[in-house]
Design a protein around this motif. Structure first.
Motif, PDB file in Angstrom:
ATOM      1  N   PRO A  68       9.069  14.080   3.781  1.00 50.36           N
ATOM      2  CA  PRO A  68       7.606  14.001   3.726  1.00 50.36           C
ATOM      3  C   PRO A  68       6.925  14.064   5.086  1.00 50.36           C
ATOM      4  N   GLU A  69       7.708  13.851   6.178  1.00 51.41           N
ATOM      5  CA  GLU A  69       7.098  13.975   7.499  1.00 51.41           C
ATOM      6  C   GLU A  69       6.961  15.433   7.922  1.00 51.41           C
ATOM      7  N   VAL A  70       7.499  16.370   7.096  1.00 53.06           N
ATOM      8  CA  VAL A  70       7.387  17.804   7.355  1.00 53.06           C
ATOM      9  C   VAL A  70       6.476  18.423   6.295  1.00 53.06           C
ATOM     10  N   VAL A  71       5.510  19.250   6.718  1.00 56.06           N
ATOM     11  CA  VAL A  71       4.609  19.914   5.776  1.00 56.06           C
ATOM     12  C   VAL A  71       4.695  21.423   5.960  1.00 56.06           C
ATOM     13  N   LEU A  72       4.264  22.151   4.924  1.00 56.89           N
ATOM     14  CA  LEU A  72       4.272  23.606   4.982  1.00 56.89           C
ATOM     15  C   LEU A  72       3.188  24.118   5.934  1.00 56.89           C
ATOM     16  N   HIS A  73       3.344  25.370   6.350  1.00 62.81           N
ATOM     17  CA  HIS A  73       2.435  25.918   7.359  1.00 62.81           C
ATOM     18  C   HIS A  73       0.982  25.984   6.881  1.00 62.81           C
ATOM     19  N   ASP A  74       0.789  26.065   5.557  1.00 69.06           N
ATOM     20  CA  ASP A  74      -0.571  26.189   5.032  1.00 69.06           C
ATOM     21  C   ASP A  74      -1.152  24.853   4.567  1.00 69.06           C
ATOM     22  N   CYS A  75      -0.505  23.746   4.934  1.00 72.55           N
ATOM     23  CA  CYS A  75      -0.979  22.424   4.528  1.00 72.55           C
ATOM     24  C   CYS A  75      -2.319  22.111   5.212  1.00 72.55           C
ATOM     25  N   THR A  76      -3.291  21.685   4.411  1.00 70.42           N
ATOM     26  CA  THR A  76      -4.604  21.323   4.956  1.00 70.42           C
ATOM     27  C   THR A  76      -4.959  19.863   4.671  1.00 70.42           C
ATOM     28  N   ASP A  77      -3.978  19.075   4.242  1.00 70.51           N
ATOM     29  CA  ASP A  77      -4.235  17.674   3.898  1.00 70.51           C
ATOM     30  C   ASP A  77      -4.795  16.921   5.109  1.00 70.51           C
TER      31      ASP A  77
ATOM     32  N   GLY B 287       0.832  -1.194   0.000  1.00 72.89           N
ATOM     33  CA  GLY B 287       0.000   0.000   0.000  1.00 72.89           C
ATOM     34  C   GLY B 287       0.868   1.246   0.000  1.00 72.89           C
ATOM     35  N   ASP B 288       0.554   2.190   0.899  1.00 78.94           N
ATOM     36  CA  ASP B 288       1.338   3.440   1.001  1.00 78.94           C
ATOM     37  C   ASP B 288       2.573   3.290   1.882  1.00 78.94           C
ATOM     38  N   THR B 289       2.707   2.165   2.574  1.00 77.13           N
ATOM     39  CA  THR B 289       3.741   2.023   3.597  1.00 77.13           C
ATOM     40  C   THR B 289       4.852   1.083   3.148  1.00 77.13           C
ATOM     41  N   GLU B 290       6.093   1.531   3.339  1.00 76.14           N
ATOM     42  CA  GLU B 290       7.267   0.694   3.070  1.00 76.14           C
ATOM     43  C   GLU B 290       7.753   0.113   4.401  1.00 76.14           C
ATOM     44  N   TYR B 291       7.875  -1.203   4.468  1.00 75.89           N
ATOM     45  CA  TYR B 291       8.308  -1.886   5.683  1.00 75.89           C
ATOM     46  C   TYR B 291       9.785  -2.221   5.552  1.00 75.89           C
ATOM     47  N   LEU B 292      10.580  -1.760   6.545  1.00 74.37           N
ATOM     48  CA  LEU B 292      12.040  -1.842   6.449  1.00 74.37           C
ATOM     49  C   LEU B 292      12.645  -2.645   7.591  1.00 74.37           C
ATOM     50  N   LEU B 293      13.720  -3.352   7.280  1.00 74.85           N
ATOM     51  CA  LEU B 293      14.624  -3.904   8.286  1.00 74.85           C
ATOM     52  C   LEU B 293      15.950  -3.200   8.081  1.00 74.85           C
ATOM     53  N   SER B 294      16.347  -2.387   9.082  1.00 77.80           N
ATOM     54  CA  SER B 294      17.545  -1.547   8.935  1.00 77.80           C
ATOM     55  C   SER B 294      18.708  -2.097   9.745  1.00 77.80           C
ATOM     56  N   ALA B 295      19.904  -1.562   9.469  1.00 73.47           N
ATOM     57  CA  ALA B 295      21.147  -2.182   9.935  1.00 73.47           C
ATOM     58  C   ALA B 295      21.406  -2.042  11.432  1.00 73.47           C
ATOM     59  N   LEU B 296      21.018  -0.913  12.020  1.00 74.87           N
ATOM     60  CA  LEU B 296      21.348  -0.675  13.427  1.00 74.87           C
ATOM     61  C   LEU B 296      20.156  -1.043  14.310  1.00 74.87           C
ATOM     62  N   PRO B 297      20.227  -2.165  15.030  1.00 69.94           N
ATOM     63  CA  PRO B 297      19.078  -2.653  15.818  1.00 69.94           C
ATOM     64  C   PRO B 297      18.953  -1.961  17.175  1.00 69.94           C
ATOM     65  N   LEU B 298      18.867  -0.625  17.137  1.00 67.67           N
ATOM     66  CA  LEU B 298      18.817   0.147  18.384  1.00 67.67           C
ATOM     67  C   LEU B 298      17.438   0.718  18.644  1.00 67.67           C
ATOM     68  N   GLY B 299      16.456   0.243  17.924  1.00 65.40           N
ATOM     69  CA  GLY B 299      15.106   0.761  18.078  1.00 65.40           C
ATOM     70  C   GLY B 299      14.364   0.652  16.764  1.00 65.40           C
ATOM     71  N   GLY B 300      13.476   1.588  16.511  1.00 65.90           N
ATOM     72  CA  GLY B 300      12.717   1.595  15.276  1.00 65.90           C
ATOM     73  C   GLY B 300      11.986   2.913  15.144  1.00 65.90           C
ATOM     74  N   TYR B 301      11.271   3.067  14.049  1.00 68.06           N
ATOM     75  CA  TYR B 301      10.526   4.315  13.863  1.00 68.06           C
ATOM     76  C   TYR B 301       9.393   4.104  12.869  1.00 68.06           C
ATOM     77  N   VAL B 302       8.405   5.006  12.940  1.00 69.74           N
ATOM     78  CA  VAL B 302       7.317   5.088  11.981  1.00 69.74           C
ATOM     79  C   VAL B 302       7.353   6.504  11.418  1.00 69.74           C
ATOM     80  N   LYS B 303       7.474   6.606  10.098  1.00 66.97           N
ATOM     81  CA  LYS B 303       7.530   7.919   9.454  1.00 66.97           C
ATOM     82  C   LYS B 303       6.148   8.245   8.905  1.00 66.97           C
ATOM     83  N   MET B 304       5.507   9.247   9.500  1.00 63.37           N
ATOM     84  CA  MET B 304       4.148   9.644   9.119  1.00 63.37           C
ATOM     85  C   MET B 304       4.157  10.992   8.412  1.00 63.37           C
ATOM     86  N   LYS B 305       3.149  11.201   7.611  1.00 65.35           N
ATOM     87  CA  LYS B 305       3.019  12.488   6.919  1.00 65.35           C
ATOM     88  C   LYS B 305       2.647  13.582   7.913  1.00 65.35           C
ATOM     89  N   GLY B 306       3.405  14.688   7.831  1.00 66.72           N
ATOM     90  CA  GLY B 306       3.043  15.853   8.624  1.00 66.72           C
ATOM     91  C   GLY B 306       3.281  15.724  10.114  1.00 66.72           C
TER      92      GLY B 306
END
Length: 371
Positions: A94-103, A49-68
């Motif tokens: 993409p996790e940063v949006v402009l001040h006038d974003c209304t999405d 779908g819209d989400t990319e599922y990753l396994l990254s090299a440094l196993p020190l935690g994780g994150y979810v990157k959301m729009k805005g």
């Protein structure tokens, strides 16, 4: 094998935590770009779908990157260069949006209570898992030492005539069946001479034992003979105790943190990731399903407590920013957030290095679990 199992447990804890954020975010219609276990360069990825599922090299935690996740503040009298720079920043992040974003699918455009639930989704998932681990542990049963004892040299029990292999069946008017019963009966008499009935070779023998006060506790000087039996709790008691453990453990962590900051507990006694792995391997080596599941529950409760602390970049830090926004009527600027996050992240790294050093020292010094 034990270390591998603990690594998988940590990975599971990270997946559960980040999944908690993602599920709540998608429930409220926030677009999720990435779901990653680990940081740094990606080892494996798959897009669904819209989400990319990753396994990254440094196993020190994780994150979810959301729009805005962040909104850029407007610039007074912007130049063309300012506008282009802002647009490039938003396009590259993409996790940063402009001040006038209304999405409607941007995090910053959700209601405060929805953003709050998204932010606490991770720690809530960890807490639910802690409860489930404790519940399964209680239902699976645990080993208890029976009242068959071995007296300790030069202490009241052996001096009164008790022998290794004796089974204590009664202390004064208390009927006892395990070592915990024995300890409770001794405590309740508050130092008065005890009438101890034991079973030896099919015969009942009675001894009078005078307890000895050691560091504020009364002892007669007996230890487990090594005989155990399996105890299982009913469903209602299992649920009750699992709920109690889930609530009490974070409270005990908070109290421990208070004792550390007030100097009543030394900072060198803090345990970090290395210490947790070392303790976990010792628990695994005991081959007790109850102990291992309880350790898993404790780890989940610890992750809940750590992440809910109001310190950026932890979840609790973002909740604090949300609370400040609610009070001020406008969000904390991205520049201030970045500076504060960098400061606390540096302090957390320094603290992590310190506690890992303590962990390694304790492990090399032969730290072990009580039997």
């Amino acid at each position: 094998m034990g270390i591998l199992l603990l690594i998988l447990l940590f990975a599971f804890a990270i997946i559960i935590h980040e999944a908690g954020h993602m599920v709540v975010a998608k429930l409220f219609g926030v677009k999720v770009f990435e779901f990653s276990v680990g940081f740094g360069w990606k080892l494996f990825s798959r897009k669904l779908g819209d989400t990319e599922y990753l396994l990254s090299a440094l196993p020190l935690g994780g994150y979810v990157k959301m729009k805005g996740m962040e909104r850029l503040a407007p610039i007074a009298n912007p130049t063309v260069e300012d506008v282009l720079a802002y647009q490039k920043l938003a396009n590259d992040n993409p996790e940063v949006v402009l001040h006038d974003c209304t999405d409607k699918d941007a995090f910053v455009n959700k209601r405060p209570w929805q953003r709050f639930l998204i932010l606490v989704g991770g720690v809530s998932a960890n807490l639910v898992c802690a409860f489930l681990f404790f519940l399964i542990a209680n239902l699976s049963g645990y080993e208890v030492s029976t009242s068959r004892i071995t007296p300790i040299d030069k202490l009241p029990a052996i001096e009164a005539g008790l022998k290794s292999g004796d089974r204590i069946i009664q202390i004064n008017s208390y009927n006892v069946s395990d070592l915990l019963d024995v300890q409770k009966a001794i405590r309740d008499t508050k130092g008065k001479p005890l009438k101890v009935v034991v079973e030896r070779d099919g015969r009942k023998l009675t001894f009078t034992v005078a307890p000895k006060l050691v560091e504020g506790n009364w002892f007669i000087g007996v230890k487990s003979y090594g005989e155990t039996r399996k105890e299982r709790l009913g469903v209602v008691d299992s649920v009750r105790l699992a709920g109690l453990s889930t609530v009490v453990l974070p409270a005990r962590f908070a109290y421990g943190l208070y004792l550390t900051f007030t100097g009543k507990v030394k900072a060198k006694d803090l345990a970090g990731p290395v210490g947790i792995v070392h303790i976990g391997s010792l628990v695994y080596s005991k081959r007790s399903m109850y102990d291992f599941l309880s350790f898993c529950g404790m780890l989940m409760a610890a992750l809940f407590f750590f992440n809910i602390l109001p310190i950026p970049p932890l979840d609790g830090g973002y909740v604090l920013y949300l609370a400040i926004e609610k009070v001020r009527g406008k969000p904390v600027s991205l520049r201030w957030k970045n500076n504060i996050t960098l400061l606390f992240l540096t302090l957390l790294i320094i603290l992590s290095i310190y506690v890992c050093g303590n962990d390694i020292h304790r492990a090399c010094s032969g730290f072990h679990l009580p039997s």
